[in-house]
Design an enzyme around this catalytic site. Structure first.
Site, PDB file in Angstrom:
ATOM      1  N   LYS A   1      -0.642  -4.965  16.450  1.00  0.00           N
ATOM      2  CA  LYS A   1      -0.529  -6.230  15.721  1.00  0.00           C
ATOM      3  C   LYS A   1       0.951  -6.512  15.470  1.00  0.00           C
ATOM      4  O   LYS A   1       1.636  -5.746  14.785  1.00  0.00           O
ATOM      5  CB  LYS A   1      -1.288  -6.161  14.403  1.00  0.00           C
ATOM      6  CG  LYS A   1      -1.188  -7.450  13.595  1.00  0.00           C
ATOM      7  CD  LYS A   1      -2.115  -7.439  12.401  1.00  0.00           C
ATOM      8  CE  LYS A   1      -1.959  -8.705  11.564  1.00  0.00           C
ATOM      9  NZ  LYS A   1      -2.839  -8.721  10.403  1.00  0.00           N
TER      10      LYS A   1
ATOM     11  N   LYS B   1      -2.933  -8.411  19.085  1.00  0.00           N
ATOM     12  CA  LYS B   1      -2.840  -9.622  18.269  1.00  0.00           C
ATOM     13  C   LYS B   1      -1.377  -9.973  18.034  1.00  0.00           C
ATOM     14  O   LYS B   1      -0.606  -9.081  17.682  1.00  0.00           O
ATOM     15  CB  LYS B   1      -3.535  -9.329  16.939  1.00  0.00           C
ATOM     16  CG  LYS B   1      -3.447 -10.428  15.919  1.00  0.00           C
ATOM     17  CD  LYS B   1      -4.100  -9.985  14.646  1.00  0.00           C
ATOM     18  CE  LYS B   1      -4.031 -11.137  13.656  1.00  0.00           C
ATOM     19  NZ  LYS B   1      -4.571 -10.826  12.366  1.00  0.00           N
TER      20      LYS B   1
END
Ligand code: PBG
Length: 298
Positions: free
Chosen positions: A168, A222
């Protein structure tokens, strides 16, 4: 702790538009159930719950995060009752319950890892108790996958899965989401001490490898679109179920341009989702899901 703005969502019939995400709504639990039913009828197998918490319900100790009666846990139970075929994924991070908008506890301006991990385990267990099928740690603290996995085992939640937000990145593409959950105004500083440097590819590989060894069932990259190279590398290296999170800012850009008549939203959206598949993603977490499912069903 029952007088915060989030209480509005404990009423019935509420669907409040999120200005920076046209077509996305903050819903009261009964309306979340309606959305789950619509999704299931369109053939969507799984959905993810993100709660809005009012400012008055946010504290430094974040105890709302593991409250069995918080909006997320109430929604999980309601969906399990009304739409039993729907698979429910959660978000594990303290940000929407934290007075300062961070995913972890803040002490003297520092995000403290280990105390946060203990809280995240309590949060995940409350979600599993409510009936969640997939726990989604999005916090990026170190060691949380192992801790959540053993917490689940000890509580006999042996069938609950973990989808780790493994890679992320510290991204400005989360802006509209932070508006949606009411975290934008609250956030002090940035998340760069725990989310990843967008320039770094190798670190993503180390993070994914750690999460797999700690017990993640699935891994996520992400944001999605600017990180297709990471998805490809993760999939090729680890051959794990690999998911892309097509985040709020990506949705907002496409939706906004479509609404302005600058591009053909439906076609560009499907082209984009195909791009994730081409890059090796086994699945995509996306705000386009309902729109895409309608097109596929036609
Ligand atoms: C909470 C969380 C965030 C997102 C999902 N879970 C925001 C953040 O990390 O600041 C972003 C999702 C999106 O932009 O669609 N930690």
């Amino acid at each position: 702790r029952s007088r915060g703005l989030g209480d509005v969502y404990k009423r019935q019939g509420i669907e409040e538009p999120v200005p920076s995400m046209p077509g996305v709504f903050r819903r009261s639990v009964d309306k979340v159930v309606d959305a789950a039913r619509e999704a299931a009828d369109l053939g969507i197998g799984a959905m993810c719950i993100f709660p809005y918490t009012g400012v008055e319900d946010r504290t430094e100790d974040c105890e709302g995060a593991w409250d069995p009666e918080n909006n997320a846990n109430r929604a999980i139970r309601a969906i399990r009752d009304a739409v039993p075929e729907m698979v429910i994924m959660t978000d594990v991070a303290l940000d929407t319950y934290n007075i300062n908008g961070h995913d972890g506890f803040v002490e003297d301006g520092i995000i403290v890892n280990d105390r946060t991990v203990e809280a995240l385990v309590k949060m995940a267990l409350a979600q599993a108790d409510a009936g969640a099928h997939i726990i989604g740690p999005s916090d990026m603290m170190d060691g949380r996958i192992a801790a959540i996995r053993s917490g689940l085992e000890e509580a006999d939640h042996t069938d609950v899965m973990i989808m780790s937000y493994s890679a992320k990145y510290a991204s400005a593409f989360y802006g509209p989401f932070r508006d949606a959950v009411g975290a934008s105004g609250a956030l002090t500083g940035d998340k760069k001490t725990y989310q990843m440097d967008p320039a770094n590819t190798d670190e993503a590989m180390r993070e994914v490898s750690l999460d797999i060894s700690e017990g993640a069932d699935m891994v996520m990259v992400k944001p999605g679109l600017p990180y297709l190279d990471i998805i490809r590398r993760v999939k090729d290296t680890f051959a794990m179920p690999t998911f892309a999170y097509n985040v709020s800012g990506e949705y907002a850009m496409m939706r906004g341009a479509g609404d302005a008549g600058w591009l053909d939203y439906d076609v560009v959206m499907m082209e984009t989702l195909m791009g994730f598949k081409r890059a090796g993603a086994d699945g995509v977490l996306t705000y386009h899901a309902i729109d895409a499912a309608k097109i596929l069903n036609d």
